[in-house]
Design a protein around this motif. Structure first.
Motif, PDB file in Angstrom:
ATOM      1  N   ALA A  56       0.823  -1.205   0.000  1.00  0.00           N
ATOM      2  CA  ALA A  56       0.000   0.000   0.000  1.00  0.00           C
ATOM      3  C   ALA A  56       0.863   1.265   0.000  1.00  0.00           C
ATOM      4  N   ILE A  57       1.890   1.278   0.838  1.00  0.00           N
ATOM      5  CA  ILE A  57       2.757   2.461   0.937  1.00  0.00           C
ATOM      6  C   ILE A  57       3.549   2.660  -0.348  1.00  0.00           C
ATOM      7  N   ALA A  58       4.161   1.579  -0.842  1.00  0.00           N
ATOM      8  CA  ALA A  58       4.980   1.680  -2.054  1.00  0.00           C
ATOM      9  C   ALA A  58       4.148   2.117  -3.248  1.00  0.00           C
ATOM     10  N   THR A  59       2.929   1.592  -3.367  1.00  0.00           N
ATOM     11  CA  THR A  59       2.063   1.974  -4.480  1.00  0.00           C
ATOM     12  C   THR A  59       1.752   3.467  -4.431  1.00  0.00           C
ATOM     13  N   PRO A 130       0.440  -0.395  15.505  1.00  0.00           N
ATOM     14  CA  PRO A 130      -0.373   0.821  15.554  1.00  0.00           C
ATOM     15  C   PRO A 130      -0.675   1.268  14.110  1.00  0.00           C
ATOM     16  N   LEU A 131      -1.929   1.243  13.721  1.00  0.00           N
ATOM     17  CA  LEU A 131      -2.294   1.471  12.325  1.00  0.00           C
ATOM     18  C   LEU A 131      -1.933   2.874  11.833  1.00  0.00           C
ATOM     19  N   ALA A 132      -1.772   3.801  12.753  1.00  0.00           N
ATOM     20  CA  ALA A 132      -1.429   5.165  12.350  1.00  0.00           C
ATOM     21  C   ALA A 132      -0.074   5.227  11.655  1.00  0.00           C
ATOM     22  N   ILE A 133       0.831   4.291  11.976  1.00  0.00           N
ATOM     23  CA  ILE A 133       2.181   4.344  11.388  1.00  0.00           C
ATOM     24  C   ILE A 133       2.142   4.028   9.886  1.00  0.00           C
ATOM     25  N   PRO A 134       1.660   2.846   9.467  1.00  0.00           N
ATOM     26  CA  PRO A 134       1.613   2.605   8.021  1.00  0.00           C
ATOM     27  C   PRO A 134       0.637   3.533   7.296  1.00  0.00           C
ATOM     28  N   GLN A 135      -0.444   3.908   7.962  1.00  0.00           N
ATOM     29  CA  GLN A 135      -1.414   4.791   7.309  1.00  0.00           C
ATOM     30  C   GLN A 135      -0.844   6.184   7.075  1.00  0.00           C
ATOM     31  N   THR A 136      -0.013   6.662   7.978  1.00  0.00           N
ATOM     32  CA  THR A 136       0.627   7.973   7.789  1.00  0.00           C
ATOM     33  C   THR A 136       1.518   7.950   6.553  1.00  0.00           C
ATOM     34  N   LEU A 137       2.321   6.903   6.413  1.00  0.00           N
ATOM     35  CA  LEU A 137       3.201   6.784   5.241  1.00  0.00           C
ATOM     36  C   LEU A 137       2.382   6.653   3.960  1.00  0.00           C
ATOM     37  N   TRP A 138       1.285   5.937   4.038  1.00  0.00           N
ATOM     38  CA  TRP A 138       0.390   5.766   2.887  1.00  0.00           C
ATOM     39  C   TRP A 138      -0.212   7.101   2.465  1.00  0.00           C
ATOM     40  N   VAL A 139      -0.720   7.855   3.433  1.00  0.00           N
ATOM     41  CA  VAL A 139      -1.342   9.161   3.142  1.00  0.00           C
ATOM     42  C   VAL A 139      -0.300  10.146   2.611  1.00  0.00           C
ATOM     43  N   MET A 140       0.906  10.092   3.136  1.00  0.00           N
ATOM     44  CA  MET A 140       1.969  10.979   2.629  1.00  0.00           C
ATOM     45  C   MET A 140       2.231  10.725   1.147  1.00  0.00           C
ATOM     46  N   GLY A 141       2.234   9.446   0.750  1.00  0.00           N
ATOM     47  CA  GLY A 141       2.413   9.116  -0.665  1.00  0.00           C
ATOM     48  C   GLY A 141       1.280   9.649  -1.525  1.00  0.00           C
ATOM     49  N   LEU A 142       0.048   9.570  -1.013  1.00  0.00           N
ATOM     50  CA  LEU A 142      -1.097  10.102  -1.748  1.00  0.00           C
ATOM     51  C   LEU A 142      -1.014  11.617  -1.882  1.00  0.00           C
ATOM     52  N   PHE A 143      -0.550  12.282  -0.816  1.00  0.00           N
ATOM     53  CA  PHE A 143      -0.385  13.738  -0.886  1.00  0.00           C
ATOM     54  C   PHE A 143       0.703  14.124  -1.882  1.00  0.00           C
ATOM     55  N   LEU A 144       1.762  13.332  -1.944  1.00  0.00           N
ATOM     56  CA  LEU A 144       2.805  13.588  -2.941  1.00  0.00           C
ATOM     57  C   LEU A 144       2.214  13.497  -4.346  1.00  0.00           C
ATOM     58  N   PHE A 145       1.407  12.466  -4.582  1.00  0.00           N
ATOM     59  CA  PHE A 145       0.766  12.333  -5.885  1.00  0.00           C
ATOM     60  C   PHE A 145      -0.099  13.540  -6.194  1.00  0.00           C
ATOM     61  N   MET A 146      -0.904  13.971  -5.234  1.00  0.00           N
ATOM     62  CA  MET A 146      -1.793  15.110  -5.459  1.00  0.00           C
ATOM     63  C   MET A 146      -0.998  16.372  -5.793  1.00  0.00           C
TER      64      MET A 146
END
Length: 199
Positions: A56-59, A130-146
């Motif tokens: 999820a994070i890498a994608t 703690p789900l916040a850790i992988p989810q934070t990295l995932w959201v950061m990648g989405l923000f980079l895309f945006m």
């Protein structure tokens, strides 16, 4: 604006490289887990969970680089026969829809992250991540895309307003056959150079 595009390219490329390393690490972990499970009847524990986070994070972190390199899959059977001005308009329209969809996805991903932080959510697994850790990295990648997508969209709209359709095509247009061949040749030259230097 070209300066911002160059920065976006390098940041997105770094994100893609880190995403690739993450996928490789996940593959090695799963391979190791399968091997010791077969020979030692033991398991690392949580390898599949960690691999899911890695995917999820890498994608998310590679979306931006794929967009800036115009490498997303596109159905362009009729597109190539249209006049360049219409193609430029379609490219901007298509990117606008893409940005809208990814904006919704990013918004809901941010909501998921916020909920995980507020409720201190953990995975229901032996790892108890703690789900916040992988989810934070995932959201950061989405923000980079945006950020990359919006920058490309604004630059393309400006180019179209200036009647500069070649720039629109260069930034967000579908890659031509010649460009695809050129990319493949460059990749082949790079791999040959790597082999020569290693020998």
């Amino acid at each position: 604006m070209e300066f911002l595009l160059r920065i976006a390219y390098h940041v997105a490329r770094t994100g893609a490289l880190l995403g690739g390393i993450l996928i490789l690490a996940a593959a090695l972990l799963i391979g190791f887990d399968v091997t010791i499970r077969h020979f030692l009847v033991k398991t690392v524990g949580g390898a599949d969970e960690l691999a899911g986070y890695a995917l999820a994070i890498a994608t998310a972190w590679t979306f931006g680089f794929t967009l800036i390199c115009r490498a997303h899959v596109r159905i362009d059977s009729l597109y190539v026969y249209l006049p360049s001005k219409i193609r430029a308009l379609l490219d901007i329209f298509g990117l606008s829809l893409f940005v809208f969809f990814m904006g919704l996805l990013t918004w809901h991903a941010l909501g998921t992250l916020r909920q995980s932080i507020e409720s201190n959510s953990h995975s229901i697994s032996p790892l108890g991540t703690p789900l916040a850790i992988p989810q934070t990295l995932w959201v950061m990648g989405l923000f980079l895309f945006m950020a990359v997508a919006l920058l490309l969209l604004v630059r393309a709209v400006i180019a179209l307003a200036l009647n500069d359709t070649p720039t629109v095509m260069r930034l967000i247009g579908s890659r031509s056959v010649e460009e695809e061949v050129e990319v493949e040749l460059e990749a082949a030259k790079g791999s040959r150079h790597s082999r020569d230097t290693s020998e």
